[in-house]
Design a protein around this motif. Structure first.
Motif, mmCIF file in Angstrom:
data_model
loop_
_atom_site.group_PDB
_atom_site.id
_atom_site.type_symbol
_atom_site.label_atom_id
_atom_site.label_comp_id
_atom_site.label_asym_id
_atom_site.label_seq_id
_atom_site.Cartn_x
_atom_site.Cartn_y
_atom_site.Cartn_z
ATOM 1 N N HIS A 14 0.856 -1.339 0.355
ATOM 2 C CA HIS A 14 0.034 -0.376 0.181
ATOM 3 C C HIS A 14 1.317 1.317 0.044
ATOM 4 O O HIS A 14 2.289 1.514 0.119
ATOM 5 N N ASP A 18 0.832 5.403 2.251
ATOM 6 C CA ASP A 18 0.447 5.793 3.206
ATOM 7 C C ASP A 18 -0.336 6.678 2.621
ATOM 8 O O ASP A 18 -0.372 7.535 1.810
ATOM 9 N N HIS A 45 4.974 0.254 -0.026
ATOM 10 C CA HIS A 45 5.367 -1.111 0.897
ATOM 11 C C HIS A 45 5.013 -1.751 1.380
ATOM 12 O O HIS A 45 3.913 -1.397 1.763
ATOM 13 N N PHE A 65 1.681 8.964 11.266
ATOM 14 C CA PHE A 65 0.798 9.488 9.865
ATOM 15 C C PHE A 65 0.425 11.378 10.074
ATOM 16 O O PHE A 65 -0.068 11.197 10.786
#
Ligand SMILES: [Fe+2]
Length: 360
Positions: free
Chosen positions: A216, A218, A286, A307
């Motif tokens: 995916h 982020d 990643h 995040f």
């Protein structure tokens, strides 16, 4: 099986570009060449920062608590869940779907490291809150592990502060490539964003049936990651996972194993920064895999990510004069496309909600 053979044979460990804390905290450092090497069109999209004051101590104070929390009785962990906030606060396990199955291979504990209570977003968001599409809850702290709150906030805030210093130089680099880019944008996002998410992760030991976390990007602007600690039951083990751990795809969609040092923080670009830079810096696809050696030694993996993103009403557009297609993910990465999740004039909130749906 084929997948595992492939992992052993071909995944080369790459050394990420390293910044020192001293150089990123100096506003006059010219780090453009290193930023380009790390995050530009040939980079890995990930770099590490060494020499961060107090970091190693804070890492060792927090990460073992992921294991301590994950072994609490199920009913207690249930009391820390917040399904009404789509599990964006408190404990979460077996909720995310991965390859069509509920993922029970890891447990996560989410909170905002900066603010226990969300800011009032004002009238603009009232209808979304009433409709239930935006839920803002207070942080949740486990009273059985009272030391977790301070350890989470200390490390989380250090990661945000360090991310802000690094983003100042990423901004300078983007501006050097595109003078319509708003100078200082990422720095502004990270300093003023009020919804940064800290995620304390415990990957359970167990059979090697699948990856710990699938491929995916982020959707943050910038993600800070600690080097994990591996434990056997509740004991920290001096272990470097030579075959498993964090894998990333470089700009040619080649899979690389990311080597991380315990005393360094890693910073990955997320899709929000990719969009607003018009693809000048690119997000890093990643995943996390469990190696056979980790399984054989019955080790669990514990790590922490923060995040960082802008305020929810920030509009995510490419800089003037840049084609919006330059901001899209390369098809070769084989991850959910940005088309359909993001378009010009979309707010960070809309884009986040779309991304959440696409990955669940
Ligand atoms: Fe991630």
């Amino acid at each position: 099986m084929l997948n595992k053979i492939f992992i052993r044979a071909y995944f080369q460990t790459v050394k990420a570009v390293r910044f020192t804390f001293d150089e990123i905290q100096n506003c006059s450092s010219n780090l453009n060449a290193k930023i380009e090497e790390a995050y530009g069109s040939h980079g890995l999209g990930l770099a590490i920062v060494s020499g961060i004051p107090n970091y190693s101590k804070m890492r060792l104070e927090l990460l073992p608590l992921a294991q301590k929390l994950a072994i609490q009785p199920k009913e207690y962990l249930k009391s820390l869940e917040r399904p009404e906030a789509f599990h964006s606060k408190g404990w979460s396990c077996g909720v995310e779907q991965f390859k069509g199955k509920f993922d029970k291979s890891k447990g996560s504990f989410y909170n905002n490291p900066n603010y226990d209570t969300p800011h009032d977003l004002g009238k603009e968001y009232e209808h979304l809150i009433k409709k239930g599409s935006l839920i803002r809850l207070d942080n949740v702290w486990p009273n059985r592990i009272p030391e977790l709150e301070g350890a989470f906030k200390n490390l989380g805030r250090l990661m945000v502060d360090t991310g802000a210093l690094l983003s100042y130089h990423i901004d300078k680099y983007i501006y050097s490539k595109c003078n319509t880019y708003e100078m200082g944008k990422l720095y502004r996002y990270i300093r003023s964003g009020d919804s940064h998410v800290g995620r304390l992760l415990h990957y359970f030991d167990g059979p090697n049936t699948d990856e710990w976390c699938g491929w995916h990007n982020d959707h943050s602007a910038l993600t800070a990651l600690t080097c994990p600690i591996y434990m056997h039951n509740d004991k920290i083990v001096d272990y470097t996972d030579k075959e498993g751990g964090l894998l990333a795809k470089n700009r040619y969609a080649e899979i690389m194993k990311v080597g991380m040092d315990p005393d360094c923080l890693a910073f990955q670009i997320g899709e929000t920064a990719q969009i607003v830079s018009g693809g000048i810096v690119e997000a890093t696809p990643h995943c996390v895999v469990k190696s056979d050696e980790t399984v054989r030694r019955q080790l669990n993996r514990n790590t922490f990510a923060v995040f960082m993103g802008p305020l929810f009403n920030e509009v995510l557009n490419v800089p003037k004069g840049i084609d919006k297609n330059k901001a899209l993910n390369k098809p070769a990465y084989n991850i959910p496309s940005l088309l359909g999740r993001w378009d010009e004039n979309m707010t960070f909130l809309e884009y986040s909600a779309n991304s959440f749906k696409a990955y669940s």
